[in-house]
Enzyme design. Structure first.
Site, PDB file in Angstrom:
ATOM      1  CG  ASN A  62      -7.826  -1.461  -8.257  1.00 47.80           C
ATOM      2  OD1 ASN A  62      -6.936  -1.795  -7.471  1.00 47.80           O
ATOM      3  ND2 ASN A  62      -7.617  -0.592  -9.228  1.00 47.80           N
TER       4      ASN A  62
ATOM      5  CB  THR B 197      -9.576  -6.868   8.273  1.00 47.71           C
ATOM      6  OG1 THR B 197      -9.623  -5.949   9.362  1.00 47.71           O
ATOM      7  CG2 THR B 197      -8.744  -8.085   8.641  1.00 47.71           C
TER       8      THR B 197
ATOM      9  CG  LEU C 191      -2.821   4.493  -5.059  1.00 46.34           C
ATOM     10  CD1 LEU C 191      -3.032   5.333  -6.310  1.00 46.34           C
ATOM     11  CD2 LEU C 191      -1.666   5.023  -4.224  1.00 46.34           C
ATOM     12  N   GLY C 192      -5.933   2.372  -1.832  1.00 42.81           N
ATOM     13  CA  GLY C 192      -7.267   2.309  -1.240  1.00 42.81           C
ATOM     14  C   GLY C 192      -8.332   2.486  -2.309  1.00 42.81           C
TER      15      GLY C 192
ATOM     16  N   GLY D  60      -5.781  -5.839   1.273  1.00 44.40           N
ATOM     17  CA  GLY D  60      -4.509  -5.953   0.557  1.00 44.40           C
ATOM     18  C   GLY D  60      -4.235  -7.380   0.122  1.00 44.40           C
ATOM     19  CG  ASP D  61      -3.575 -10.454   2.951  1.00 42.41           C
ATOM     20  OD1 ASP D  61      -2.433 -10.068   2.644  1.00 42.41           O
ATOM     21  OD2 ASP D  61      -3.923 -10.687   4.117  1.00 42.41           O
TER      22      ASP D  61
ATOM     23  CG  ASN E   3      -0.376   0.065   2.517  1.00 41.86           C
ATOM     24  OD1 ASN E   3       0.663   0.707   2.717  1.00 41.86           O
ATOM     25  ND2 ASN E   3      -0.993  -0.590   3.489  1.00 41.86           N
TER      26      ASN E   3
ATOM     27  CG  ASP F 189     -12.944  -4.885   8.806  1.00 42.19           C
ATOM     28  OD1 ASP F 189     -11.775  -4.423   8.759  1.00 42.19           O
ATOM     29  OD2 ASP F 189     -13.250  -5.871   9.488  1.00 42.19           O
TER      30      ASP F 189
ATOM     31  N   GLY G  63      -7.677   3.222  -6.065  1.00 40.20           N
ATOM     32  CA  GLY G  63      -7.173   2.227  -7.006  1.00 40.20           C
ATOM     33  C   GLY G  63      -5.752   1.818  -6.697  1.00 40.20           C
TER      34      GLY G  63
END
Length: 177
Positions: free
Chosen positions: A173, A145, A117-118, A148-149, A84, A143, A121
């Site tokens: 994305n 959590t 970038l959340g 990213g995975d 990230n 959430d 994108g």
């Protein structure tokens, strides 16, 4: 389901039982490299992988704390570094995500970079190409959590189905959202 320390049980003996073929993709987490036994097992296995095996690395929030020689061993073999924006900044000292992506890529022997970038994108940086911004999917955040995975898994799956990096990132994305 996760448990603290579950990622700390990788030994060379356990890892040697896992057949990793040339067409496979291997995802390495920075969390796994924090534990001495895991680190030894993973770093001993990396040079024995086929050059065709796609190696992906996500440093996670603590990846910047790894010893330099560990980070260098990963940089020598990784095909895709995925992190990230904050992790990219911690790894490079660059505040700008695009500059961080380019800097990360210059440190890799053979790889490319995805900086998440959340909701905005992600950025895809590949050798010989300009950094590409792949737009995100606007959502109401509940959430984050595992986002990213999920992004990395969907990105790898997209590449495995033959998508180019930008198309795989677009899919990732959506999955992360």
């Amino acid at each position: 389901v996760t448990s603290v320390g579950a990622e700390a049980g990788v030994t060379r003996q356990r890892l040697d039982h896992v057949q990793i073929r040339p067409a496979d993709a291997l995802a390495i987490s920075g969390y796994g490299l924090l534990h001495d036994e895991n680190r030894r097992a993973i770093l001993e296995r990396l040079p024995r992988l086929s050059p065709e095996t796609t190696v992906c690395y996500d440093p996670g929030p603590l990846g910047h704390t790894l010893p330099d020689e560990v980070a260098e061993a990963v940089r020598r073999r990784v095909d895709w570094w995925s992190c990230n924006e904050r992790e990219a900044s911690l790894a490079t000292g660059c505040r700008n995500a695009g500059e961080a992506a380019v800097e990360l890529m210059t440190r890799l022997r053979r790889g490319s970079v995805v900086v998440r970038l959340g909701m905005s994108g992600c950025l895809v940086a590949q050798r010989g190409s300009a950094v590409v911004h792949v737009p995100g999917v606007p959502v109401t955040i509940v959430d984050t959590t595992g986002a990213g995975d999920a992004h990395l898994g969907a990105f790898i799956a997209g590449l495995a189905t033959g998508l180019g990096a930008s198309a795989a990132a677009e899919r990732a994305n959506g999955v992360a959202a």
